[in-house]
Design a protein around this motif. Sequence first.
Motif, mmCIF file in Angstrom:
data_model
loop_
_atom_site.group_PDB
_atom_site.id
_atom_site.type_symbol
_atom_site.label_atom_id
_atom_site.label_comp_id
_atom_site.label_asym_id
_atom_site.label_seq_id
_atom_site.Cartn_x
_atom_site.Cartn_y
_atom_site.Cartn_z
ATOM 1 N N PRO A 36 0.835 -1.213 0.000
ATOM 2 C CA PRO A 36 0.000 0.000 0.000
ATOM 3 C C PRO A 36 0.863 1.255 0.000
ATOM 4 O O PRO A 36 1.887 1.297 0.683
ATOM 5 N N GLY A 37 0.465 2.213 -0.785
ATOM 6 C CA GLY A 37 1.166 3.498 -0.800
ATOM 7 C C GLY A 37 2.441 3.520 -1.621
ATOM 8 O O GLY A 37 3.158 4.525 -1.640
ATOM 9 N N ALA A 38 2.745 2.443 -2.360
ATOM 10 C CA ALA A 38 3.986 2.392 -3.156
ATOM 11 C C ALA A 38 3.909 3.320 -4.366
ATOM 12 O O ALA A 38 4.938 3.722 -4.924
ATOM 13 N N GLY A 39 2.690 3.645 -4.780
ATOM 14 C CA GLY A 39 2.520 4.550 -5.921
ATOM 15 C C GLY A 39 1.880 3.892 -7.127
ATOM 16 O O GLY A 39 2.030 4.370 -8.251
ATOM 17 N N LYS A 40 1.111 2.832 -6.910
ATOM 18 C CA LYS A 40 0.483 2.127 -8.041
ATOM 19 C C LYS A 40 -0.507 3.043 -8.770
ATOM 20 O O LYS A 40 -0.477 3.148 -9.994
ATOM 21 N N SER A 41 -1.368 3.700 -7.978
ATOM 22 C CA SER A 41 -2.364 4.582 -8.608
ATOM 23 C C SER A 41 -1.661 5.720 -9.340
ATOM 24 O O SER A 41 -2.047 6.088 -10.462
ATOM 25 N N SER A 42 -0.620 6.266 -8.732
ATOM 26 C CA SER A 42 0.118 7.365 -9.379
ATOM 27 C C SER A 42 0.736 6.893 -10.692
ATOM 28 O O SER A 42 0.712 7.610 -11.693
ATOM 29 N N GLY A 56 -3.246 8.623 -3.186
ATOM 30 C CA GLY A 56 -3.167 8.982 -1.776
ATOM 31 C C GLY A 56 -4.378 8.546 -0.990
ATOM 32 O O GLY A 56 -4.542 8.869 0.178
ATOM 33 N N THR A 59 -6.990 2.485 -1.148
ATOM 34 C CA THR A 59 -8.078 1.792 -1.823
ATOM 35 C C THR A 59 -8.359 0.499 -1.067
ATOM 36 O O THR A 59 -7.434 -0.176 -0.662
ATOM 37 N N ASN A 134 9.637 2.577 -7.169
ATOM 38 C CA ASN A 134 9.100 3.941 -7.311
ATOM 39 C C ASN A 134 9.593 4.853 -6.173
ATOM 40 O O ASN A 134 10.286 4.409 -5.269
ATOM 41 N N LYS A 135 9.239 6.117 -6.272
ATOM 42 C CA LYS A 135 9.680 7.157 -5.325
ATOM 43 C C LYS A 135 11.201 7.293 -5.355
ATOM 44 O O LYS A 135 11.852 7.441 -4.313
ATOM 45 N N ASP A 137 12.766 9.701 -6.291
ATOM 46 C CA ASP A 137 13.131 11.049 -5.814
ATOM 47 C C ASP A 137 13.395 11.077 -4.306
ATOM 48 O O ASP A 137 14.059 11.980 -3.802
ATOM 49 N N GLU A 138 12.866 10.067 -3.614
ATOM 50 C CA GLU A 138 13.069 10.032 -2.152
ATOM 51 C C GLU A 138 14.319 9.256 -1.758
ATOM 52 O O GLU A 138 14.621 9.109 -0.573
ATOM 53 N N SER A 171 10.046 7.896 -10.710
ATOM 54 C CA SER A 171 9.498 8.880 -9.786
ATOM 55 C C SER A 171 8.282 9.525 -10.429
ATOM 56 O O SER A 171 8.370 10.070 -11.531
ATOM 57 N N CYS A 172 7.167 9.435 -9.745
ATOM 58 C CA CYS A 172 5.958 10.088 -10.267
ATOM 59 C C CYS A 172 6.008 11.579 -9.965
ATOM 60 O O CYS A 172 5.200 12.339 -10.495
HETATM 61 N N1 LIG Z 1 7.745 11.503 -3.481
HETATM 62 C C1 LIG Z 1 6.978 10.707 -4.184
HETATM 63 N N2 LIG Z 1 5.711 10.460 -3.817
HETATM 64 C C2 LIG Z 1 4.952 9.624 -4.570
HETATM 65 C C3 LIG Z 1 5.453 9.022 -5.741
HETATM 66 N N3 LIG Z 1 4.475 8.249 -6.256
HETATM 67 C C4 LIG Z 1 3.421 8.378 -5.453
HETATM 68 N N4 LIG Z 1 3.686 9.209 -4.432
HETATM 69 C C5 LIG Z 1 2.798 9.588 -3.297
HETATM 70 O O1 LIG Z 1 2.623 8.463 -2.470
HETATM 71 C C6 LIG Z 1 1.295 8.419 -1.955
HETATM 72 C C7 LIG Z 1 0.633 7.088 -2.327
HETATM 73 O O2 LIG Z 1 0.510 7.029 -3.734
HETATM 74 P P1 LIG Z 1 -0.589 6.144 -4.453
HETATM 75 O O3 LIG Z 1 -0.344 6.272 -5.910
HETATM 76 O O4 LIG Z 1 -1.937 6.441 -3.955
HETATM 77 O O5 LIG Z 1 -0.117 4.694 -3.952
HETATM 78 P P2 LIG Z 1 -0.869 3.286 -4.126
HETATM 79 O O6 LIG Z 1 0.183 2.252 -4.302
HETATM 80 O O7 LIG Z 1 -1.895 3.369 -5.173
HETATM 81 O O8 LIG Z 1 -1.559 3.105 -2.700
HETATM 82 P P3 LIG Z 1 -2.782 2.106 -2.311
HETATM 83 O O9 LIG Z 1 -3.866 2.309 -3.311
HETATM 84 O O10 LIG Z 1 -3.166 2.525 -0.940
HETATM 85 O O11 LIG Z 1 -2.206 0.741 -2.323
HETATM 86 C C8 LIG Z 1 0.600 9.644 -2.530
HETATM 87 O O12 LIG Z 1 0.645 10.664 -1.581
HETATM 88 C C9 LIG Z 1 1.410 9.996 -3.748
HETATM 89 O O13 LIG Z 1 1.359 11.357 -4.073
HETATM 90 C C10 LIG Z 1 6.800 9.304 -6.135
HETATM 91 O O14 LIG Z 1 7.335 8.823 -7.121
HETATM 92 N N5 LIG Z 1 7.513 10.156 -5.312
#
Ligand SMILES: Nc1nc2c(ncn2[C@@H]2O[C@H](COP(=O)(O)OP(=O)(O)OP(=O)(O)O)[C@@H](O)[C@H]2O)c(=O)[nH]1
Length: 353
Positions: A36-42, A56, A59, A134-135, A137-138, A171-172
């Motif tokens: 969760p939160g890895a950035g799949k939706s992004s 963010g 889901t 992903n991420k 940039d971090e 990096s999104c």
């Molecule tokens: N710094 C940074 N933040 C990111 C990046 N990609 C996504 N985020 C942030 O990370 C958070 C989670 O991103 P989501 O795309 O919702 O992640 P997800 O994997 O779909 O999360 P779930 O649906 O909960 O599983 C959000 O606040 C995004 O803005 C990235 O490449 N860099």
Amino acid sequence: MRWRSGMPLHDEVERIRGELYKDDRLRVSVALFGQPGAGKSSLINKMIGQKLAAVGVETDKTVSAGEYESKGITFVDLPGYGTKKFPKEGYFEEFDIPSRDLFLCVTSGKLLQSDAELFSELIKFGKICIFVSNKYDELWEDDIPLSELKQRRRDDIVKHVGHQVPVVFTSCRTNEGLDDLQNLIAQNLHEAKRERWLRSAKAYSQVFLEEKKNACERKVQIAAAVSAANGLNPIPGTDVAVDISTLVVLFREIRESYGLADELVVELKQQSVPLIAQLAGKAAQYAAKEGILMLLKSVATREVVKTTVRFVPVVGQLIAASIGFGITYSAGMSYLKDCHDLATEVLNKRLSY
Ligand SMILES: Nc1nc2c(ncn2[C@@H]2O[C@H](COP(=O)(O)OP(=O)(O)OP(=O)(O)O)[C@@H](O)[C@H]2O)c(=O)[nH]1
Ligand SMILES: [Mg+2]
């Protein structure tokens, strides 16, 4: 494509109509999984260039998989593998794994053991799965070089998976690595699906834009042939009739391929850069039936129509030799070039910031 000499025109037209129908029905299915939160939706939103999936927002994937569809691409957001609700047993059937074209395992830190397990099962099943770290940039730590930090993330994946695998760093936030990801996906899809991906995915480089243009060209040939064969609307000043509604659809698809949504085109028309404003003006002007008719008329008066279209393998000799095809094809290619040039200018401007 094989040369089909001696095929009657009627059969040739039916065949080409079939190609268009096949193209329209073709779907590419890309499934994503990861913590969760890895950035799949992004990533989904970045790959298609549209806000399809909520970012963010956690889901509730314990309930079902999320499916998002745009421009012939279906993205599937898979829930955790081997949970109480979705045990390993039955997971492949439940989420229709065999029908998916490609998988992305998304991480933004350490890989989960359950994700590594799903990866191994997919590979055993003969599926292609790409690791996306992903991420990017971090990825920063005082006194540790970036190359070392990247290697650590790779090592973590290898530790779980048991062997070397390619990893794409993305990096999104900064868009870094998205072009590599788009290309890697394209390379791992077969012909027609690769073409569909190239047409639909968002371009983050000039090279990808060129590939997109090549993929669109085949579509122009087919739609132009269907339009020419469906002679419904006379082109004023000529004795040629073509089907404009097929061209309206084609032109819209070209704009969509380049991410030129109507609102964006309107916005670009107001730009202070004259070239962008001018190209956006053309993209808008030729979007509707009347505009296309004007374009066809102007193309029809050019001698070039008769001389440039000699041999177009996709549509066959009989259609390619017709004047209606010469006109529709030239108009389609002219519109494709305008949209391509506009997208190039927009990309360059974005990259120069
Ligand atoms: N710094 C940074 N933040 C990111 C990046 N990609 C996504 N985020 C942030 O990370 C958070 C989670 O991103 P989501 O795309 O919702 O992640 P997800 O994997 O779909 O999360 P779930 O649906 O909960 O599983 C959000 O606040 C995004 O803005 C990235 O490449 N860099
Ligand atoms: Mg999500």
